[in-house]
Design a protein around this motif. Structure first.
Motif, PDB file in Angstrom:
ATOM      1  N   PHE A  37      30.524  21.914  10.922  1.00  0.00           N
ATOM      2  CA  PHE A  37      29.429  22.008   9.947  1.00  0.00           C
ATOM      3  C   PHE A  37      28.984  23.465   9.812  1.00  0.00           C
ATOM      4  O   PHE A  37      28.858  23.996   8.708  1.00  0.00           O
ATOM      5  N   VAL A  38      28.780  24.111  10.946  1.00  0.00           N
ATOM      6  CA  VAL A  38      28.345  25.513  10.921  1.00  0.00           C
ATOM      7  C   VAL A  38      29.397  26.374  10.212  1.00  0.00           C
ATOM      8  O   VAL A  38      29.061  27.293   9.455  1.00  0.00           O
ATOM      9  N   ALA A  39      30.674  26.052  10.438  1.00  0.00           N
ATOM     10  CA  ALA A  39      31.738  26.834   9.796  1.00  0.00           C
ATOM     11  C   ALA A  39      31.655  26.721   8.280  1.00  0.00           C
ATOM     12  O   ALA A  39      31.862  27.705   7.555  1.00  0.00           O
ATOM     13  N   ASP A  40      31.327  25.519   7.791  1.00  0.00           N
ATOM     14  CA  ASP A  40      31.190  25.350   6.337  1.00  0.00           C
ATOM     15  C   ASP A  40      30.025  26.180   5.800  1.00  0.00           C
ATOM     16  O   ASP A  40      30.122  26.797   4.734  1.00  0.00           O
ATOM     17  N   VAL A  41      28.923  26.166   6.535  1.00  0.00           N
ATOM     18  CA  VAL A  41      27.761  26.946   6.090  1.00  0.00           C
ATOM     19  C   VAL A  41      28.116  28.431   6.034  1.00  0.00           C
ATOM     20  O   VAL A  41      27.841  29.129   5.058  1.00  0.00           O
ATOM     21  N   LYS A  42      28.767  28.888   7.088  1.00  0.00           N
ATOM     22  CA  LYS A  42      29.146  30.311   7.136  1.00  0.00           C
ATOM     23  C   LYS A  42      30.091  30.655   5.998  1.00  0.00           C
ATOM     24  O   LYS A  42      30.005  31.729   5.399  1.00  0.00           O
ATOM     25  N   ARG A  43      31.015  29.767   5.725  1.00  0.00           N
ATOM     26  CA  ARG A  43      31.975  29.983   4.650  1.00  0.00           C
ATOM     27  C   ARG A  43      31.251  30.139   3.307  1.00  0.00           C
ATOM     28  O   ARG A  43      31.558  31.007   2.505  1.00  0.00           O
ATOM     29  N   MET A  44      30.237  29.278   3.099  1.00  0.00           N
ATOM     30  CA  MET A  44      29.482  29.315   1.835  1.00  0.00           C
ATOM     31  C   MET A  44      28.843  30.697   1.643  1.00  0.00           C
ATOM     32  O   MET A  44      28.943  31.300   0.566  1.00  0.00           O
ATOM     33  N   PHE A  45      28.238  31.205   2.700  1.00  0.00           N
ATOM     34  CA  PHE A  45      27.573  32.518   2.575  1.00  0.00           C
ATOM     35  C   PHE A  45      28.600  33.657   2.482  1.00  0.00           C
ATOM     36  O   PHE A  45      28.402  34.619   1.739  1.00  0.00           O
ATOM     37  N   ALA A  46      29.669  33.521   3.214  1.00  0.00           N
ATOM     38  CA  ALA A  46      30.707  34.569   3.160  1.00  0.00           C
ATOM     39  C   ALA A  46      31.296  34.643   1.757  1.00  0.00           C
ATOM     40  O   ALA A  46      31.553  35.733   1.225  1.00  0.00           O
ATOM     41  N   ASN A  47      31.503  33.483   1.143  1.00  0.00           N
ATOM     42  CA  ASN A  47      32.031  33.471  -0.236  1.00  0.00           C
ATOM     43  C   ASN A  47      31.097  34.233  -1.175  1.00  0.00           C
ATOM     44  O   ASN A  47      31.541  35.011  -2.022  1.00  0.00           O
ATOM     45  N   ALA A  48      29.796  33.972  -1.012  1.00  0.00           N
ATOM     46  CA  ALA A  48      28.822  34.616  -1.908  1.00  0.00           C
ATOM     47  C   ALA A  48      28.894  36.132  -1.742  1.00  0.00           C
ATOM     48  O   ALA A  48      28.803  36.881  -2.722  1.00  0.00           O
ATOM     49  N   ARG A  49      29.084  36.570  -0.520  1.00  0.00           N
ATOM     50  CA  ARG A  49      29.123  38.020  -0.290  1.00  0.00           C
ATOM     51  C   ARG A  49      30.473  38.630  -0.655  1.00  0.00           C
ATOM     52  O   ARG A  49      30.581  39.826  -0.857  1.00  0.00           O
ATOM     53  N   THR A  50      31.487  37.787  -0.738  1.00  0.00           N
ATOM     54  CA  THR A  50      32.800  38.297  -1.151  1.00  0.00           C
ATOM     55  C   THR A  50      32.834  38.479  -2.669  1.00  0.00           C
ATOM     56  O   THR A  50      33.288  39.500  -3.177  1.00  0.00           O
ATOM     57  N   TYR A  51      32.324  37.482  -3.368  1.00  0.00           N
ATOM     58  CA  TYR A  51      32.425  37.540  -4.830  1.00  0.00           C
ATOM     59  C   TYR A  51      31.400  38.495  -5.443  1.00  0.00           C
ATOM     60  O   TYR A  51      31.671  39.131  -6.459  1.00  0.00           O
ATOM     61  N   ASN A  52      30.264  38.586  -4.829  1.00  0.00           N
ATOM     62  CA  ASN A  52      29.167  39.375  -5.418  1.00  0.00           C
ATOM     63  C   ASN A  52      28.932  40.664  -4.651  1.00  0.00           C
ATOM     64  O   ASN A  52      29.076  40.712  -3.431  1.00  0.00           O
ATOM     65  N   SER A  53      28.508  41.662  -5.378  1.00  0.00           N
ATOM     66  CA  SER A  53      28.219  42.928  -4.709  1.00  0.00           C
ATOM     67  C   SER A  53      26.818  42.875  -4.106  1.00  0.00           C
ATOM     68  O   SER A  53      25.974  42.060  -4.510  1.00  0.00           O
ATOM     69  N   PRO A  54      26.511  43.752  -3.140  1.00  0.00           N
ATOM     70  CA  PRO A  54      25.252  43.654  -2.377  1.00  0.00           C
ATOM     71  C   PRO A  54      23.994  43.766  -3.228  1.00  0.00           C
ATOM     72  O   PRO A  54      22.938  43.262  -2.833  1.00  0.00           O
ATOM     73  N   ASP A  55      24.113  44.390  -4.401  1.00  0.00           N
ATOM     74  CA  ASP A  55      22.886  44.551  -5.196  1.00  0.00           C
ATOM     75  C   ASP A  55      22.572  43.319  -6.048  1.00  0.00           C
ATOM     76  O   ASP A  55      21.596  43.292  -6.768  1.00  0.00           O
TER      77      ASP A  55
END
Ligand SMILES: CC(=O)SCCNC(=O)CCNC(=O)[C@H](O)C(C)(C)COP(=O)(O)OP(=O)(O)OC[C@H]1O[C@@H](n2cnc3c(N)ncnc32)[C@H](O)[C@@H]1OP(=O)(O)O
Length: 567
Positions: free
Chosen positions: A519-537
């Motif tokens: 479950f935790v791995a899925d949550v982490k994946r969700m946030f990692a995806n957001a940071r991969t596709y989008n730039s920090p700003d």
């Protein structure tokens, strides 16, 4: 959901989805933000040892070659002319007369100084072998095909350079394998063993040809016997074609030199290829002068089998322990596959002065193994393979293949039907027992809690965590899967998408998350995806960071309290 347009000017409004409108507090920044795609690369990587047994062959019959021309003398020009007059192998350059060959050669190499040096070196060596005594410590200062010997320290290798010319080179026909596989040893091996690699397959097929008499390997030198001379001329013609940088006169002189021997492949009385070498008996090494297979028979295994016959003959008949050769640059790969190295381990005293340095190739060495059955390596490899396979089968059942498991899945990766571990064929046979299950299941709350209680607890915990995230202000980008129609390149970039709705389905199935870590791995994946596709700003990136911090604090609090989690 981490929405994120690939179009740099696409704003949040363009990407609006009814279920995911930005909350008022975020809408302004979402609308104005330009989403720059961040092409962060993500990668995953996945990662036998085989025991080997000592299968040194039993006593090994000597090579079937019997030729030994170690004391041969240089062929005279008269010899060469008479050979030319007899004609050549029809399979190769049958139309070329020797004289013509020499003329061509002289024109072709007139201005090639490096080839001159090499040629002179080789010729000098041959001349030494022909009866002029030693070639050791000689220096060459030569014009094409003219060798000037400045000094000599006397004959070191009495064999090939000796005055007694052993004119009659003998011939022998390879008779098949050097090691026989006993019938009973074959029987114990299982049938469906992996047959062989390409190397063994080619060797075995050529060995069968030899056994059937359709192919033979002979070792001979200039002995004046008509058939042999025709073969030698055929080989000379193959060398002339396949080694275009080599002066043809030089080729014919070495091939016909009685201190050189040639191992040849003969098929239907025609030469397919061969290796001409000079054995330095006293030094126990041989120098390979030429090696070639006729053009339309290359890369079919002849070169390898030829080399194996050569090694066996050189060891068993000539008593050699090493080969040296100057390999053409484009043939280095072939020689490496035959066990040659660019490092020369052979003591310099044994070879220096016998063979000459030259710029046209790379000096390579091969140690001849004292035991290997070179002409029957494929049988040895097969027996080793079979023995290892037998051993593996003693230790495991890995050869048994069960029917596959029906893994049809519903949405969100949840199996359509629950498969009990006990029902998976082969699992018990592989040593699995139900108590091994514990390490991968939800950790027990306490030692007295049963597995149903545990599962209930963890499901409640995950549900509460999801609700806590869902209700958070920053959750709006993560509530639903990204819509590919709105963000067309999203799934090109994000190969393992995740969102709160999918996780919720997985929790409610009570089947998917067999550990809390999943479950935790899925949550982490969700946030990692957001940071991969989008730039920090971007708002998406920032939402991911804030929501993740919220999630972590809730997990910590939940685990500490041990029982209940406040959303
Ligand atoms: C000292 C000298 O004479 S150096 C000059 C050597 N001779 C030549 O270059 C002449 C032109 N070439 C030939 O006559 C032949 O290709 C030879 C003699 C080099 C090799 O004979 P082949 O019958 O083709 O070799 P064989 O089929 O046994 O191949 C053995 C392996 O070597 C590889 N190989 C063959 N020739 C070469 C090459 N020139 N470079 C790299 N690898 C080669 C094959 O692909 C094969 O690899 P694999 O076992 O992984 O499949």
């Amino acid at each position: 959901m981490d929405t994120h347009s690939s179009h740099s000017h696409l704003n949040a409004g363009n990407r609006s989805r009814s279920s995911q409108s930005p909350s008022p507090s975020h809408s302004a920044s979402a609308t104005s933000s330009i989403h720059k795609r961040k092409l962060a690369a993500t990668a995953t990587a996945a990662a036998t040892t085989a025991a080997s047994e000592d299968h040194a062959p039993p006593s090994f019959p000597p090579s079937s070659f019997s030729a030994d021309t170690r004391d041969g003398a240089l062929t005279s020009n008269d010899d060469l002319e008479s050979i030319s007059a007899r004609g050549a192998d029809s399979d190769s350059d049958a139309d070329e007369s020797e004289d013509a060959v020499v003329e061509d050669d002289e024109e072709e190499f007139e201005n090639d100084s490096s080839m001159r040096t090499f040629t002179a070196a080789r010729l000098e060596n041959a001349a030494g072998g022909g009866g002029s005594g030693s070639v050791r410590n000689t220096k060459i200062k030569s014009e094409p095909l003219t060798v000037k010997i400045e000094s000599s320290d006397g004959g070191k290798d009495g064999g090939p350079t000796g005055s007694a010319a052993v004119g009659a080179a003998s011939v022998a026909v390879s008779s098949g394998p050097g090691i026989a596989v006993k019938d009973e040893s074959v029987k114990i091996f299982t049938e469906n063993i992996q047959a062989s690699g390409a190397y063994s397959a080619r060797e075995e097929s050529l060995k069968r040809e030899e056994e059937a008499g359709r192919l033979k390997f002979v070792c001979l030198s200039n002995d004046g016997i008509d058939e042999h001379m025709v073969w030698l001329i055929g080989l000379k013609n193959i060398f002339a074609r396949q080694l275009p940088n080599m002066p043809k006169e030089y080729i014919v002189r070495l091939v016909m030199d009685r201190s050189h021997k040639s191992v040849m492949v003969i098929r239907r009385n025609h030469v397919v290829g061969g290796i001409t070498y000079r054995p330095y008996i006293s030094q126990k090494f041989g120098e390979i002068a030429f090696c070639a297979i006729t053009a339309d028979e290359q890369v079919k295994g002849y070169g390898t089998r030829l080399m194996n016959h050569l090694k066996q003959h050189a060891r068993d008949v000539d008593g050699l322990t090493h080969f040296l050769t100057y390999a053409d640059n484009n043939a280095v790969g072939y020689f490496i596959k035959q066990g040659f190295t660019k490092e020369i381990y052979l003591d310099k005293d044994r070879w220096q002065g016998y063979i000459k340095d030259y710029d046209g190739g790379i000096l390579m060495e091969c140690k001849i193994d004292p035991k290997l059955p070179y002409t029957d390596l494929s049988t040895m490899i097969r027996r080793q393979r079979q023995a290892i396979d037998e051993k593996i089968r003693e230790l495991s059942n890995c050869q048994i293949v069960y029917p596959g498991i029906d893994f049809q899945k519903k949405e969100a990766g949840i199996p359509k039907k629950v498969i009990k571990l006990e029902d998976i064929l082969g699992l018990k046979e592989a040593g699995w027992t139900p108590d091994l299950f514990g390490h991968s299941r939800f950790r027990a709350l306490n030692s007295s809690s049963d597995s149903a209680t545990n599962q209930k607890y963890w499901t409640t915990f995950m549900r509460s965590l999801l609700k806590s995230m869902h209700d958070h202000l920053d959750a709006w980008p993560f509530k639903e899967p990204v819509d590919a129609r709105e963000v067309p390149d999203y799934y090109d970039i994000i190969k393992d998408p995740m969102d709160l709705k999918t996780m919720s389905k997985r929790v409610e199935s009570e089947q998917y998350y067999v550990t809390f870590e999943m479950f935790v791995a899925d949550v982490k994946r969700m946030f990692a995806n957001a940071r991969t596709y989008n730039s920090p700003d971007t708002i998406y990136y920032k939402c991911a960071t804030r929501l993740e911090a919220h999630f972590q604090s809730k997990v910590q609090a939940g685990l500490q309290s041990g029982t209940k989690v406040q959303p």
